[in-house]
Write a protein that holds these residues in place. Structure first.
Motif, PDB file in Angstrom:
ATOM      1  N   VAL A  29      -4.908   7.775  12.335  1.00 26.56           N
ATOM      2  CA  VAL A  29      -6.099   7.138  12.150  1.00 26.56           C
ATOM      3  C   VAL A  29      -6.156   6.123  11.042  1.00 26.56           C
ATOM      4  O   VAL A  29      -6.570   5.032  10.795  1.00 26.56           O
ATOM      5  N   LEU A 194      -6.345   4.688  17.032  1.00 30.10           N
ATOM      6  CA  LEU A 194      -7.447   5.109  16.389  1.00 30.10           C
ATOM      7  C   LEU A 194      -8.304   6.054  16.940  1.00 30.10           C
ATOM      8  O   LEU A 194      -8.630   7.259  16.360  1.00 30.10           O
ATOM      9  N   ALA A 198      -8.317  10.197  16.436  1.00 27.73           N
ATOM     10  CA  ALA A 198      -9.374  11.244  16.059  1.00 27.73           C
ATOM     11  C   ALA A 198      -9.696  12.332  17.147  1.00 27.73           C
ATOM     12  O   ALA A 198      -9.816  13.335  16.645  1.00 27.73           O
TER      13      ALA A 198
END
Length: 230
Positions: A29, A194, A198
């Protein structure tokens, strides 16, 4: 005694593996955010691909370690029959392929295109492997009539993480396909990483919570009906 010690060590490996897995997702991330900000985007895209591939390998290894230490209780046969190893195999293969593609991208061989392909592979692994932690939890929980507070928390986390991980994987697949077709390839690949980073943070935290929720099977298990009369 030796069997109990081996089980404890296996579960510690799974617990630490979940933490390292979550750390790898967090690193992905951070790398994706920095790259989206415009700092060495191609290089960071390749590095994030390698890091996420390693996180998938750690995740599959942690789940295998937990399964190796598990003894299915009475009533867990039905859950065990529905637990397939195909998802774990896909996670392992996608992680390995992603590391290879990331290394090739890092040395300058079509970096954006290879990273986009890796995002599609990662998304597929996240979708197919998303239910593995939930299946492990169901297998550990089957046959129990009294649960501790930690197990109740683990139930809530595991139930929510499986669905969110599946949605994140599907989103990454779509973004990866669009990137391969030439639509903002670097940006969409970074956004896909990204999202999956997560998701893998949530999965690693869930695995650690599941393991720790069952680390002390002999504590906090006495129901009120079983308490001695004063």
């Amino acid at each position: 005694m030796s069997m109990t010690t081996a089980e404890t060590r296996m579960r510690e490996v799974a617990s630490y593996g979940g933490l390292v897995d979550a750390f790898g997702g967090a690193a992905t991330v951070v790398l994706a955010i920095v790259a989206l900000a415009g700092t060495s985007s191609d290089m960071l895209l390749a590095i994030a691909t390698i890091v996420f591939g390693a996180a998938l390998l750690i995740q599959s290894g942690a789940i295998v370690s937990e399964l190796s230490a598990m003894i299915a209780p009475e009533g867990g046969a039905a859950v065990a029959e529905n637990f397939g190893g195909g998802g774990l195999a896909i996670v392992f293969l996608a992680g390995t392929a992603g590391i290879v593609l990331g290394v090739l991208a890092l040395i300058g061989i079509h970096p954006v295109m290879l990273a986009s392909i890796a995002v599609i592979a990662f998304g597929s692994a996240v979708v197919f492997g998303g239910g593995s932690v939930w299946s492990v939890f169901r297998l550990k929980q089957s046959g129990q009539t009294v649960v501790s507070g930690a197990q109740i928390v683990a139930t809530e986390i595991a139930a929510g993480s499986a669905g969110l991980q599946c949605v994140g994987g599907l989103a990454a697949i779509v973004l990866g396909i669009l990137a391969v077709t030439g639509t903002l390839p670097a940006t969409l690949s970074l956004v896909g990483l990204l999202i999956m980073g997560a998701a893998i943070v949530l999965t690693g935290s869930t695995l650690t919570g599941v393991v720790q929720g069952f680390m002390r099977p002999g504590t906090a298990r006495m129901s009120w009906s079983e308490r001695p009369a004063e």
